[in-house]
Design an enzyme around this catalytic site. Structure first.
Site, PDB file in Angstrom:
ATOM      1  N   GLU B  49       0.833  -1.284  -0.056  1.00 42.04           N
ATOM      2  CA  GLU B  49      -0.008  -0.003  -0.086  1.00 42.04           C
ATOM      3  C   GLU B  49       0.845   1.173  -0.095  1.00 42.04           C
ATOM      4  OE1 GLU B  49      -3.540  -0.981   2.948  1.00 42.04           O
ATOM      5  OE2 GLU B  49      -2.846   0.862   3.281  1.00 42.04           O
ATOM      6  N   ASP B  60      -5.141  10.132   9.403  1.00 36.34           N
ATOM      7  CA  ASP B  60      -4.100   9.588   9.785  1.00 36.34           C
ATOM      8  C   ASP B  60      -3.644  10.015  11.027  1.00 36.34           C
ATOM      9  OD1 ASP B  60      -2.975   7.646   7.645  1.00 36.34           O
ATOM     10  OD2 ASP B  60      -3.284   9.411   6.669  1.00 36.34           O
ATOM     11  N   TYR B 175     -11.275  -3.313   3.284  1.00 34.94           N
ATOM     12  CA  TYR B 175     -10.244  -3.123   4.288  1.00 34.94           C
ATOM     13  C   TYR B 175     -11.164  -2.841   5.708  1.00 34.94           C
ATOM     14  CZ  TYR B 175      -6.276  -0.370   6.153  1.00 34.94           C
ATOM     15  OH  TYR B 175      -5.118  -0.036   7.006  1.00 34.94           O
TER      16      TYR B 175
END
Lengths: 416, 268
Positions: B49, B60, B175
């Protein structure tokens, strides 16, 4: 009675947003999956609350007795004389509790947070006004409160940091990026993604992901509703033109919304021109931005060709932001709201004028609209009416203004 | 060739979980990042990734934010990310590579052009962190006609009916984010991972990978039992971020960390 109510009234202005949160091509929900369910829940609870007479009654009582609504509409006789043109009225949001229009939205969202059973609220703040408003409302309702604020802004607005502390809020400094408003939003989003089950994020402006632009507009639209009654009472007719500053755009859309379907009223939003329209020197999204997705919404964004968000600059922390609320982009495309900008220098000059001729110290954000009025009013005939929204008071900015004018505290002592 | 499906099939046939490694492309600079990717792939990474560095990565945690900052400060651009992927594709023809990005970076090119560039670089799929399926119509159409996969995230807060919708919209793999929050190293895994993965499997036959907070061999071993693959990001990014200056030392630390984590993949 001027009231906030559900968007069931007729009028084209209630046709946006659509069910996906779009205003024409702008808006939407561009957020991580973890938040989606909380956002759907928030939208549902908001719509229920807007149709619940008990909720609205509590909110309106608090607006009146806790916040001090309605705010006055003041005929600025001496500013009018100074400009020598249109009659200038000032909508005095600066007289509201905590010093700006922000409390109107913060209070509404804190009530919604209670309704959703959340025990903690968070918020971002730039100038500190929204942080102070959220901290006050959280104190009033006994909710835990954390405010994210860029370290640069904390320095610029130290007094507001202390005010938030007095209200029992924890102010967390943000050291990433430029350490201003957008970085505070990133941190608040990170907190929310982590604590979404017990926390509501009180977004402070008419931007970010749906449904925030709708929620904030709905709460702030009380400004324009009050104005309609007040100007009809004083002048027997609607204004010819209205002006407000635009950061994210909450005071502006709240001021204008009532008048969007009144074609005779010209509406002008004033962005932050900073040091002039060059990359990194301003926050005039309509002058230097292009379409992008930033912090949850599709709108005009100041960015480079590669899609990285540009740095911004404004003398006013509250307008120092790289994107603008999606509803503004929509009405700009339609030509219904026009957008201009005022530079830092023009703003400092305008602040001095309003202080001297009216004895009113406006927030630097709001002064962008005053700067516009100083240029615009002389071009208008004396029987025309121009209303400016003074969205906040300038006590918080005294330090910044002193710096801008090159005045040092020790100079003042010597003069005394 | 569907490299993503092939890599999960291969791992399953070998009775192990797939190891998915995340690095921010260009961290701390192009050359070092290329060397770091080669190291991870040579160590046995099943799927890479590549994070597109972004100025405002709001999903993040601090580790990946700092990685983005280092990459951008070194002059990393999207063109260079495509070049990095293209180089790795030539050297590792069978290993799937996906981009992990934010929608504004896609829009900077326009969705169609972005998809063209991905295909040209040999990239297999795209995970756009701030693009929920309801808003991904253009992306799905542009990627779909080029055979590019769109990987979507399911979160612990995603209710079953929405899970079904996401599972049916996405392709490549699902995911699953192991916990509420941003990316970053965590001490322990959430106990809800197993039941949530089982719930997801009710709606799709796609492989399910689990990420966010996975930083130890034991975590990888647990995920390998519960799902089809484990995504490790921050624990690898930290190898780059915590060692300044000495590239050889950094690469050897990265290699050792990856091999240790990968040793958790086989189902005992």
């Amino acid at each position: 009675m001027n009231s906030v109510s559900s968007d069931t009234s007729c009028g084209a202005r209630f046709s946006v947003p659509d069910s996906l949160g779009f205003y024409g091509p702008y808006g939407g929900m561009f957020v991580p999956e973890t938040l989606m369910t909380a956002l759907f829940e928030f939208e549902r609870v908001f719509k229920e609350a807007m149709a619940d007479p008990a909720f609205l009654a509590e909110y309106h009582d608090l607006l009146k007795d806790y916040c001090g609504r309605p705010t006055p509409l003041y005929f600025a006789e001496h500013l009018t004389e100074h400009c020598g043109g249109a009659k200038i009225y000032l909508k005095r949001e600066d007289l509201l509790h905590t010093g700006a229009h922000k409390i109107t939205n913060a209070l509404g969202q804190v009530l919604l947070a209670k309704r959703m059973g959340k025990t903690r609220v968070i918020a971002e703040t730039g100038a500190g006004q929204h942080g102070v408003a959220t901290a006050a409302a959280a104190a009033r309702f006994g909710l835990k409160c954390v405010i994210y604020m860029g370290r640069v802004d904390m320095r610029r607005q130290a007094l507001n940091v202390f005010r938030m502390n007095l209200f029992g809020a924890e102010v967390r400094p943000v050291d990433s990026g430029q350490q201003t408003l957008k970085d505070a939003v990133n941190e608040a989003m990170r907190d929310w993604v982590t604590n979404v089950r017990d926390t509501h994020y009180v977004v402070g402006s008419a931007l970010g992901t749906h449904p925030f632009p709708l929620v904030v507009r709905t709460f702030q639209s009380v400004i324009g509703k009050e104005l309609r009654g007040q100007i009809l009472e004083k002048e027997g007719r609607l204004p010819d033109e209205m002006a407000a500053c635009v950061g994210g755009g909450s005071n502006c859309i709240g001021f204008f919304h009532e008048f969007l379907d009144e074609p005779s009223v010209r509406l002008v939003g004033v962005e932050a021109g900073g040091r002039g329209i060059a990359e990194g020197q301003h926050a005039a999204r309509f002058a230097g931005g292009r379409l992008g997705v930033f912090q949850g919404t599709l709108s005009y964004v100041l960015q480079n060709a590669d899609g990285q968000i540009n740095l911004t600059h404004s003398v006013s922390a509250g307008l120092d932001y790289a994107s603008v609320g999606p509803e503004h982009a929509y009405y700009r495309d339609k030509g219904r709201i026009e957008y201009g900008y005022a530079t830092d220098d023009e703003v400092i000059e305008a602040l001095k004028v309003l202080c001297r001729v009216e004895g009113i110290l406006p927030a630097l954000e709001s002064t962008h609209a005053i700067a516009y009025a100083l240029k615009r009013a002389p071009q208008m005939a004396k029987d025309r009416i121009l209303v400016v929204n003074v969205s906040g008071r300038g006590d918080k900015d005294v330090h910044t203004v002193m710096e801008a004018l090159g005045v040092k505290p020790e100079d003042l002592v010597e003069k005394i | 060739m569907d490299r993503i499906a092939a890599c999960f099939d291969k791992a399953k046939a070998a009775r192990r979980g797939a190891f998915i490694a995340y690095l921010c492309a260009g961290d701390p600079d192009y050359d070092t990042s290329l060397a770091a990717c080669r190291t991870l792939l040579a160590a046995g990474t099943d799927l890479l990734e590549l994070g597109m560095p972004f100025s405002d990565p709001l999903a993040d945690g601090l580790t990946n934010q700092l990685a983005s900052e280092r990459a951008l400060a070194s002059g990393m651009t999207q063109e260079k990310v495509f070049a990095l992927a293209r180089t790795l594709r030539k050297e590792f023809p069978d290993t799937p590579i996906i981009f992990y990005t934010y929608y504004n970076l896609v829009l900077a090119h326009g969705v169609e052009t972005f998809a063209d560039k991905c295909v040209e670089a040999g990239v297999d799929g795209v995970l756009t962190l701030d693009l929920p399926p309801e808003y991904a119509g253009e992306m799905l159409a542009s990627c779909g006609k080029r055979g590019l996969k769109n990987i979507f995230i399911i979160a612990p807060t995603t209710p079953p009916e929405r899970m079904e919708k996401i599972a049916k919209t996405g392709n490549g793999f699902i995911y699953y984010v192991s916990r509420e929050g941003v990316t970053g190293v965590r001490e322990s895994l959430s106990p809800t991972i197993g039941p949530m993965v089982e719930e997801i499997r009710r709606y799709t036959t796609l492989p399910v990978a689990v990420g966010f907070g996975i930083s130890k061999k034991e975590h990888v071993a647990t995920i390998a039992r519960l799902a089809d693959g484990a995504v490790v990001g921050s624990a690898l990014v930290n190898c780059i971020g915590n060692i300044h200056g000495d590239r050889t030392q950094m690469l050897s630390k990265l290699d050792a960390t990856a091999r240790e984590l990968i040793s958790g993949c086989p189902l005992a």
